[in-house]
Design an enzyme around this catalytic site. Structure first.
Site, PDB file in Angstrom:
ATOM      1  CB  CYS A  79     -17.974   1.196  -5.766  1.00 17.21           C
ATOM      2  SG  CYS A  79     -16.416   1.533  -4.940  1.00 17.21           S
ATOM      3  CG  ASP A 139      -1.976   1.133   1.158  1.00 22.00           C
ATOM      4  OD1 ASP A 139      -2.560   1.359   0.083  1.00 22.00           O
ATOM      5  OD2 ASP A 139      -2.167   1.790   2.189  1.00 22.00           O
TER       6      ASP A 139
HETATM    7  C1  B12 Z   1      -4.451   6.383  -3.333  1.00 26.03           C
HETATM    8  C2  B12 Z   1      -5.276   5.184  -2.935  1.00 26.03           C
HETATM    9  C3  B12 Z   1      -6.607   5.391  -2.601  1.00 26.03           C
HETATM   10  C4  B12 Z   1      -7.296   6.728  -2.800  1.00 26.03           C
HETATM   11  C5  B12 Z   1      -7.547   6.913  -4.332  1.00 26.03           C
HETATM   12  C6  B12 Z   1      -8.056   5.621  -4.991  1.00 26.03           C
HETATM   13  C7  B12 Z   1      -7.803   5.537  -6.483  1.00 26.03           C
HETATM   14  N1  B12 Z   1      -8.577   4.712  -7.137  1.00 26.03           N
HETATM   15  O1  B12 Z   1      -6.908   6.189  -7.028  1.00 26.03           O
HETATM   16  C8  B12 Z   1      -8.572   6.580  -1.932  1.00 26.03           C
HETATM   17  C9  B12 Z   1      -8.313   7.150  -0.556  1.00 26.03           C
HETATM   18  C10 B12 Z   1      -9.830   7.224  -2.499  1.00 26.03           C
HETATM   19  C11 B12 Z   1      -8.675   5.063  -1.841  1.00 26.03           C
HETATM   20  C12 B12 Z   1      -9.856   4.412  -1.565  1.00 26.03           C
HETATM   21  C13 B12 Z   1      -9.965   3.032  -1.486  1.00 26.03           C
HETATM   22  N2  B12 Z   1      -8.966   2.146  -1.464  1.00 26.03           N
HETATM   23 CO1  B12 Z   1      -7.132   2.613  -1.871  1.00 26.03          CO
HETATM   24  N3  B12 Z   1      -5.330   2.860  -2.443  1.00 26.03           N
HETATM   25  C14 B12 Z   1      -4.703   3.901  -2.922  1.00 26.03           C
HETATM   26  C15 B12 Z   1      -3.271   3.518  -3.328  1.00 26.03           C
HETATM   27  C16 B12 Z   1      -2.309   3.971  -2.212  1.00 26.03           C
HETATM   28  C17 B12 Z   1      -2.799   4.084  -4.668  1.00 26.03           C
HETATM   29  C18 B12 Z   1      -3.815   3.957  -5.835  1.00 26.03           C
HETATM   30  C19 B12 Z   1      -3.340   4.680  -7.069  1.00 26.03           C
HETATM   31  O2  B12 Z   1      -2.240   4.445  -7.539  1.00 26.03           O
HETATM   32  N4  B12 Z   1      -4.180   5.584  -7.618  1.00 26.03           N
HETATM   33  C20 B12 Z   1      -3.837   6.340  -8.808  1.00 26.03           C
HETATM   34  C21 B12 Z   1      -4.707   5.884 -10.009  1.00 26.03           C
HETATM   35  C22 B12 Z   1      -4.374   6.730 -11.246  1.00 26.03           C
HETATM   36  O3  B12 Z   1      -4.340   4.547 -10.290  1.00 26.03           O
HETATM   37  P1  B12 Z   1      -5.403   3.346 -10.222  1.00 26.03           P
HETATM   38  O4  B12 Z   1      -6.304   3.567  -9.070  1.00 26.03           O
HETATM   39  O5  B12 Z   1      -4.651   2.071 -10.366  1.00 26.03           O
HETATM   40  O6  B12 Z   1      -6.299   3.595 -11.531  1.00 26.03           O
HETATM   41  C23 B12 Z   1      -6.010   2.963 -12.790  1.00 26.03           C
HETATM   42  C24 B12 Z   1      -7.179   3.125 -13.726  1.00 26.03           C
HETATM   43  O7  B12 Z   1      -8.421   2.909 -13.082  1.00 26.03           O
HETATM   44  C25 B12 Z   1      -7.002   4.502 -14.293  1.00 26.03           C
HETATM   45  N5  B12 Z   1      -7.591   5.651 -13.639  1.00 26.03           N
HETATM   46  C26 B12 Z   1      -8.110   5.795 -12.404  1.00 26.03           C
HETATM   47  N6  B12 Z   1      -8.530   7.056 -12.233  1.00 26.03           N
HETATM   48  C27 B12 Z   1      -8.265   7.737 -13.370  1.00 26.03           C
HETATM   49  C28 B12 Z   1      -8.514   9.047 -13.726  1.00 26.03           C
HETATM   50  C29 B12 Z   1      -8.128   9.499 -15.007  1.00 26.03           C
HETATM   51  C30 B12 Z   1      -8.374  10.895 -15.393  1.00 26.03           C
HETATM   52  C31 B12 Z   1      -7.517   8.591 -15.911  1.00 26.03           C
HETATM   53  C32 B12 Z   1      -7.109   9.050 -17.277  1.00 26.03           C
HETATM   54  C33 B12 Z   1      -7.303   7.251 -15.547  1.00 26.03           C
HETATM   55  C34 B12 Z   1      -7.665   6.850 -14.278  1.00 26.03           C
HETATM   56  O8  B12 Z   1      -5.575   4.723 -14.243  1.00 26.03           O
HETATM   57  C35 B12 Z   1      -4.882   3.758 -13.435  1.00 26.03           C
HETATM   58  C36 B12 Z   1      -3.914   2.968 -14.266  1.00 26.03           C
HETATM   59  O9  B12 Z   1      -4.492   2.402 -15.388  1.00 26.03           O
HETATM   60  C37 B12 Z   1      -3.393   1.944  -3.399  1.00 26.03           C
HETATM   61  C38 B12 Z   1      -2.140   1.191  -2.966  1.00 26.03           C
HETATM   62  C39 B12 Z   1      -1.053   1.283  -4.008  1.00 26.03           C
HETATM   63  N7  B12 Z   1       0.147   1.609  -3.610  1.00 26.03           N
HETATM   64  O10 B12 Z   1      -1.322   1.045  -5.191  1.00 26.03           O
HETATM   65  C40 B12 Z   1      -4.577   1.634  -2.434  1.00 26.03           C
HETATM   66  C41 B12 Z   1      -5.528   0.517  -2.846  1.00 26.03           C
HETATM   67  C42 B12 Z   1      -5.865   0.740  -4.286  1.00 26.03           C
HETATM   68  N8  B12 Z   1      -6.722   0.793  -2.057  1.00 26.03           N
HETATM   69  C43 B12 Z   1      -7.380  -0.257  -1.735  1.00 26.03           C
HETATM   70  C44 B12 Z   1      -8.652  -0.246  -1.089  1.00 26.03           C
HETATM   71  C45 B12 Z   1      -9.115  -1.552  -0.474  1.00 26.03           C
HETATM   72  C46 B12 Z   1      -9.424   0.927  -1.059  1.00 26.03           C
HETATM   73  C47 B12 Z   1     -10.894   1.062  -0.619  1.00 26.03           C
HETATM   74  C48 B12 Z   1     -11.766  -0.108  -1.005  1.00 26.03           C
HETATM   75  C49 B12 Z   1     -10.922   1.279   0.923  1.00 26.03           C
HETATM   76  C50 B12 Z   1     -12.292   1.541   1.505  1.00 26.03           C
HETATM   77  N9  B12 Z   1     -13.123   0.534   1.695  1.00 26.03           N
HETATM   78  O11 B12 Z   1     -12.622   2.668   1.825  1.00 26.03           O
HETATM   79  C51 B12 Z   1     -11.312   2.363  -1.343  1.00 26.03           C
HETATM   80  C52 B12 Z   1     -11.893   2.094  -2.750  1.00 26.03           C
HETATM   81  C53 B12 Z   1     -12.248   3.349  -3.508  1.00 26.03           C
HETATM   82  C54 B12 Z   1     -12.172   3.150  -5.026  1.00 26.03           C
HETATM   83  N10 B12 Z   1     -13.301   2.972  -5.687  1.00 26.03           N
HETATM   84  O12 B12 Z   1     -11.067   3.142  -5.585  1.00 26.03           O
HETATM   85  C55 B12 Z   1      -6.682  -1.524  -2.166  1.00 26.03           C
HETATM   86  C56 B12 Z   1      -7.426  -2.105  -3.379  1.00 26.03           C
HETATM   87  C57 B12 Z   1      -7.320  -3.610  -3.497  1.00 26.03           C
HETATM   88  C58 B12 Z   1      -7.941  -4.057  -4.793  1.00 26.03           C
HETATM   89  N11 B12 Z   1      -8.486  -5.270  -4.783  1.00 26.03           N
HETATM   90  O13 B12 Z   1      -7.922  -3.370  -5.798  1.00 26.03           O
HETATM   91  C59 B12 Z   1      -5.225  -0.973  -2.500  1.00 26.03           C
HETATM   92  C60 B12 Z   1      -4.509  -1.672  -3.650  1.00 26.03           C
HETATM   93  C61 B12 Z   1      -4.405  -1.134  -1.199  1.00 26.03           C
HETATM   94  C62 B12 Z   1      -3.950  -2.580  -0.965  1.00 26.03           C
HETATM   95  N12 B12 Z   1      -2.650  -2.779  -0.858  1.00 26.03           N
HETATM   96  O14 B12 Z   1      -4.708  -3.505  -0.889  1.00 26.03           O
HETATM   97  N13 B12 Z   1      -7.494   4.465  -2.108  1.00 26.03           N
HETATM   98  S1  SF4 Z   2     -19.696  -3.762 -10.241  1.00 24.91           S
HETATM   99 FE1  SF4 Z   2     -19.792  -4.356 -12.424  1.00 24.91          FE
HETATM  100  S2  SF4 Z   2     -18.750  -2.688 -13.518  1.00 24.91           S
HETATM  101 FE2  SF4 Z   2     -18.203  -2.508 -11.352  1.00 24.91          FE
HETATM  102  S3  SF4 Z   2     -16.281  -3.620 -11.146  1.00 24.91           S
HETATM  103 FE3  SF4 Z   2     -17.912  -5.092 -10.660  1.00 24.91          FE
HETATM  104  S4  SF4 Z   2     -18.376  -6.085 -12.643  1.00 24.91           S
HETATM  105 FE4  SF4 Z   2     -17.197  -4.239 -13.098  1.00 24.91          FE
HETATM  106  S1  SF4 Z   3     -18.888   4.050  -3.723  1.00 26.39           S
HETATM  107 FE1  SF4 Z   3     -18.026   6.025  -4.332  1.00 26.39          FE
HETATM  108  S2  SF4 Z   3     -17.582   7.024  -2.410  1.00 26.39           S
HETATM  109 FE2  SF4 Z   3     -17.792   4.843  -1.952  1.00 26.39          FE
HETATM  110  S3  SF4 Z   3     -15.698   3.984  -2.110  1.00 26.39           S
HETATM  111 FE3  SF4 Z   3     -16.688   3.725  -4.099  1.00 26.39          FE
HETATM  112  S4  SF4 Z   3     -16.014   5.557  -5.216  1.00 26.39           S
HETATM  113 FE4  SF4 Z   3     -15.671   6.012  -3.072  1.00 26.39          FE
END
Ligand code: B12
Ligand code: SF4
Ligand code: SF4
Length: 388
Positions: A256, A146
């Site tokens: 979600c 993480d």
């Molecule tokens: C920052 C972070 C958060 C932030 C931002 C989340 C986010 N999605 O960015 C916050 C605080 C909101 C958060 C919330 C949660 N998190 Co969190 N978080 C992280 C962390 C530290 C980094 C994630 C990251 O790199 N984000 C940056 C975005 C760009 O990357 P990404 O999420 O992989 O998104 C990819 C695509 O979806 C896309 N994308 C996403 N957003 C956007 C926006 C634009 C404009 C574009 C072009 C693309 C794009 O780009 C990425 C690469 O392809 C990771 C741990 C880690 N070191 O990876 C844990 C991690 C993702 N979190 C985790 C968890 C469990 C949660 C929560 C469920 C906790 C909770 N119950 O409250 C929620 C879920 C919310 C959600 N729907 O994502 C787990 C997820 C496990 C899994 N099975 O995926 C992780 C991996 C921690 C772990 N070691 O287990 N988290």
């Molecule tokens: S709820 Fe539906 S759209 Fe969202 S991650 Fe799961 S399979 Fe994909």
């Molecule tokens: S349902 Fe919306 S507010 Fe709740 S963890 Fe997912 S993205 Fe965040």
């Protein structure tokens, strides 16, 4: 953990298939999913991260931007890394994780935070795995869970553990949306697994259920609107327009994840430290609002919730109180108008604005607002008076 190959490793020929033995060892340690990836990320993940940061979707999580090059490229973090062993630990719940949302006098704490800190649980297992890899293969190893600058979900997807769903989390065909992720980076060359393909199809459940409309598009998250960010990461007052949408979610959010249809294939986990503590499953808001620093630290010892500190946590509880619609809870919020923390006092003002009628709220304002010294709390009183 870094050192040269041990004497034991030098005497012993390497196992015929390191992948199989590493996988078997990880599963024996209690991990539920294991996969292998090369220590590199595709350009898409890097450019997505850049776009996400450019749009400011990370809010005040400055640490996400601070080590962007390392986050986007495993070898920028550790040049010697050749492979990544990605491990998933299931935390699939037994009960409906959203049940407490229907109990407005209670708080909803996200499933992952209802017992011990998962970082500690995963790290303990990963340390054993990493030490074992070092012993057996003479490999250098580093482990991450993480908090390191690693894009864990894209790497896990490359390693075949699942795909990134429209909610942006990793979804597994076997464990649904309930997998914690951790990695061992290693100097060992291990052949990679095949990436899992996307099985979201036409489903949009996660996008539709989000209470704060935090997904600007499928597969994109604006963290600034996500309740998980607001309740855990965000340090200041929460934007007024988002407060009513938070309901009684006081630490994280699971909506979600919980609606994902792939969860039906998940078997409830049995990892002892992660089984829910009864007192954290649907705790009474009134009791939580009364926690002082010492009480907060005692209740949340060893839990991830301790990370927010008492003041931010009580801020969240006050927003839930305000959303409860239960006027009998107003005295609980009123006591916090004199709290030492401006963050708490400001949230108490908002809660009372929701719970009291105009006359009751005006009486409190007359008594408290003139003596208020903090500009933020004064702004809460003024914003409330503009409306009432
Ligand atoms: C920052 C972070 C958060 C932030 C931002 C989340 C986010 N999605 O960015 C916050 C605080 C909101 C958060 C919330 C949660 N998190 Co969190 N978080 C992280 C962390 C530290 C980094 C994630 C990251 O790199 N984000 C940056 C975005 C760009 O990357 P990404 O999420 O992989 O998104 C990819 C695509 O979806 C896309 N994308 C996403 N957003 C956007 C926006 C634009 C404009 C574009 C072009 C693309 C794009 O780009 C990425 C690469 O392809 C990771 C741990 C880690 N070191 O990876 C844990 C991690 C993702 N979190 C985790 C968890 C469990 C949660 C929560 C469920 C906790 C909770 N119950 O409250 C929620 C879920 C919310 C959600 N729907 O994502 C787990 C997820 C496990 C899994 N099975 O995926 C992780 C991996 C921690 C772990 N070691 O287990 N988290
Ligand atoms: S709820 Fe539906 S759209 Fe969202 S991650 Fe799961 S399979 Fe994909
Ligand atoms: S349902 Fe919306 S507010 Fe709740 S963890 Fe997912 S993205 Fe965040």
């Amino acid at each position: 953990m870094r050192s040269s190959p041990t004497a034991a490793a030098a005497e012993r020929p390497p196992a015929a298939s390191p992948r199989d033995t590493i996988r078997a060892r990880a599963l024996a340690l209690g991990f539920d999913a294991v996969g292998f990836a090369a220590a590199e990320l595709g350009d898409q993940a890097r450019s997505d991260l850049a776009e996400y940061l450019a749009r400011g979707y990370h809010g005040d999580m400055g640490w996400l931007a601070a080590r962007q090059p390392q986050r986007g490229a495993p070898r920028a973090l550790w040049p010697a890394a050749r492979s990544v062993v990605v491990c998933g630990l299931s935390y699939a719940p037994t009960d409906d994780p959203l049940a407490s949302l229907a109990q407005p006098d209670r708080g909803t704490i996200s499933v992952y935070a209802r017992n011990r800190d998962y970082h500690d649980v995963l790290k303990r297992k990963l340390r054993v795995l990493a030490a074992w890899m070092h012993q057996n293969f003479g490999a250098e190893v580093k482990l991450f869970v993480d908090t390191a600058p690693v894009m864990e979900k894209p790497i896990a997807a490359q390693a075949g553990l699942g795909w990134q769903g429209k909610h942006t989390n990793l979804v597994s065909r076997r464990h649904g949306s309930w997998l914690f992720l951790g990695e061992v980076y290693t100097t060992l060359a291990l052949s990679p697994d095949t990436a899992e393909s996307d099985h979201c199809g036409a489903c949009q459940r996660c996008l539709e259920v989000c209470p704060t409309a935090a997904f600007p598009a499928p597969y994109q998250l604006d963290a600034r609107r996500c309740i998980s960010y607001l309740t855990i990461e965000h340090k200041g007052p929460i934007a007024r327009d988002l407060r009513p949408l938070m309901g009684n979610r006081i630490y994280g959010c699971d909506d979600c994840l919980a609606v994902c249809p792939w969860n039906k294939f998940a078997t409830p986990h049995a990892t002892p430290g992660l089984l829910p503590r009864a007192e954290l499953t649907a705790p009474r808001l009134a009791a939580l609002a009364e926690l002082d620093d010492a009480g907060f630290r005692t209740l949340f010892a060893g839990s991830p919730v301790k990370r927010t500190g008492r003041d931010r946590f009580v801020r969240n509880v006050l927003i839930a109180l305000g959303n409860s619609g239960d006027r009998t809870l107003a005295p609980v919020a009123e006591r916090l108008l004199d709290d030492a923390s401006p963050l708490v006092r400001g949230a108490a003002v908002w809660a009372l604005e929701q719970l009291l009628d105009n006359a009751g709220f005006a009486a409190l304002r007359a008594h408290h607002s003139a003596a208020e010294t903090d500009a933020g709390v004064r702004a809460e009183w003024s914003a409330a008076s503009e409306i009432s």
